[in-house]
Design an enzyme around this catalytic site. Structure first.
Site, short mmCIF file in Angstrom:
data_model
loop_
_atom_site.label_atom_id
_atom_site.label_comp_id
_atom_site.label_asym_id
_atom_site.label_seq_id
_atom_site.Cartn_x
_atom_site.Cartn_y
_atom_site.Cartn_z
N GLN A 152 11.06 21.65 46.43
CA GLN A 152 10.98 21.41 48.68
C GLN A 152 8.72 21.24 48.16
OE1 GLN A 152 11.32 19.65 51.57
NE2 GLN A 152 8.66 19.96 51.17
N ARG A 176 21.95 22.93 44.75
CA ARG A 176 21.41 23.49 46.70
C ARG A 176 22.88 24.20 47.11
NH1 ARG A 176 18.49 21.07 49.80
NH2 ARG A 176 19.02 20.88 52.19
N ASP A 180 8.75 25.31 60.21
CA ASP A 180 10.32 25.12 59.60
C ASP A 180 11.18 25.22 60.61
OD1 ASP A 180 12.26 24.82 58.11
OD2 ASP A 180 12.53 26.35 56.63
N HIS A 209 12.63 27.58 47.29
CA HIS A 209 12.65 25.88 47.62
C HIS A 209 11.61 25.76 47.18
CE1 HIS A 209 14.41 22.13 48.83
NE2 HIS A 209 14.43 22.72 50.20
N CYS A 243 9.01 20.62 56.29
CA CYS A 243 10.37 20.27 54.82
C CYS A 243 10.73 19.38 55.77
CB CYS A 243 10.35 21.56 54.37
SG CYS A 243 11.17 22.95 55.61
N ARG A 279 8.97 13.97 47.82
CA ARG A 279 9.89 14.83 46.92
C ARG A 279 10.42 13.92 46.05
NH1 ARG A 279 13.02 18.97 49.56
NH2 ARG A 279 13.98 18.53 47.32
#
Length: 306
Positions: A134, A104, A226, A131, A265, A293
């Site tokens: 996600q 990450r 987001d 991402h 998210c 997730r």
């Protein structure tokens, strides 16, 4: 015969058929987790973090444990990569110790260089450009709510960022329609948008970008947003708050499509990109989405490492 090494840097590494199978596997794991408790027995995942994390760290760490494996948290400040060791050397060393790497980080080129030099699977846990992990959870959430993905109308209100990039690719690959509603100057990367639109032609989906908020979510099955200021953009916060005025997902906007579910998210900033009423309202499935997730990441780990 040597095993072919597969990575997941963007969703583009997956064929449309593989993506569908991955989502089906995630659903099966969610229903019967005990069936997969030895799927990665004895295997280890190295997890490199240059950005802080809640869902990514917990989903991968718990996921590996529930699959019979082990995860190692490797803060960039604690390993030699934080003191100048090259990405290539880090990849080669970790390939001798662990069975997979999740990272990450900021620049997408870091993940690409890591994968180029690793002899084990590399997973993009988040970069500034993509991402994909996600989006796997997003698609799983939509599929379990509606029973399908093809033909769904997904509207993303906000920045054309990494989450929007991966979601538009995922929508195109599954035949869902995707609309990004953003202020001028916050459009998605042109090359990623073009690739998503090219994929959409094959699956019959539509990928579009608009700057008009009013009427934008009419007919939507899902409305997604987001944060307006992502990690690494803190210096731009005041400007972004001003530029995104009028782009909040609130009760008035959601009323344009009363049937739509709300996705985020996380983490969420109530009062900025989303009102508290929507975030905590009946249309919100954000915590189902967050839970997924775990299941989606377990499916991905099995796909790449089993």
């Amino acid at each position: 015969m040597s095993k072919t090494i597969r990575h997941l840097l963007t969703l583009e590494e997956l064929s449309n058929k593989e993506l569908a199978k991955l989502l089906d596997l995630a659903a099966q794991i969610k229903k019967k987790p005990a069936k997969y408790k030895k799927a990665l027995k004895g295997q280890s995942l190295g997890m490199i973090f240059e950005k802080s994390s809640t869902r990514t760290r917990v989903s991968f760490e718990v996921g590996m444990f529930q699959l019979g494996g082990h995860a190692l948290f490797l803060s960039a400040n604690d390993i030699q990569i934080g003191r100048g060791e090259t990405i290539a050397d880090t990849a080669k060393v970790l390939s001798r110790f662990v069975d997979g790497i999740m990272i990450r980080t900021f620049a997408h080129k870091i993940v690409e260089e890591l994968a180029q030099n690793a002899t084990i699977p590399v997973i993009n846990g988040l970069t500034d450009a993509h991402h994909p992990c996600q989006t796997l959870a997003d698609l799983q959430t939509l599929q379990e709510h509606y029973g399908k993905l093809k033909g769904l109308q997904i509207v993303f209100v906000g920045d054309g960022n990494n989450v929007a990039h991966s979601l538009m690719i995922g929508a195109a690959k599954t035949g869902a329609h995707f609309k990004l509603v953003c202020p001028k100057g916050y459009e998605p990367d042109a090359s990623i948008l073009k690739r998503a639109q090219n994929e959409a032609v094959k699956t019959g989906s539509r990928i579009e970008v608009t700057h008009t908020v009013s009427g934008s979510v009419k007919g939507a099955d899902a409305v997604y947003t987001d944060v307006w200021t992502s990690m690494g953009q803190e210096a731009e916060k005041t400007k972004r708050l001003n530029d995104f005025k009028g782009f909040q997902v609130n009760e008035k906007l959601m009323a344009e499509s009363p049937k739509a579910i709300f996705l985020h998210c996380l983490p969420a900033h109530r009062g900025e990109e989303v009102s508290a009423g929507v975030m905590d309202g009946e249309c919100s499935v954000v915590f189902d989405q967050a839970e997924n997730r775990l299941h989606a990441q377990k499916a991905l780990l099995i796909h790449l490492m089993a």
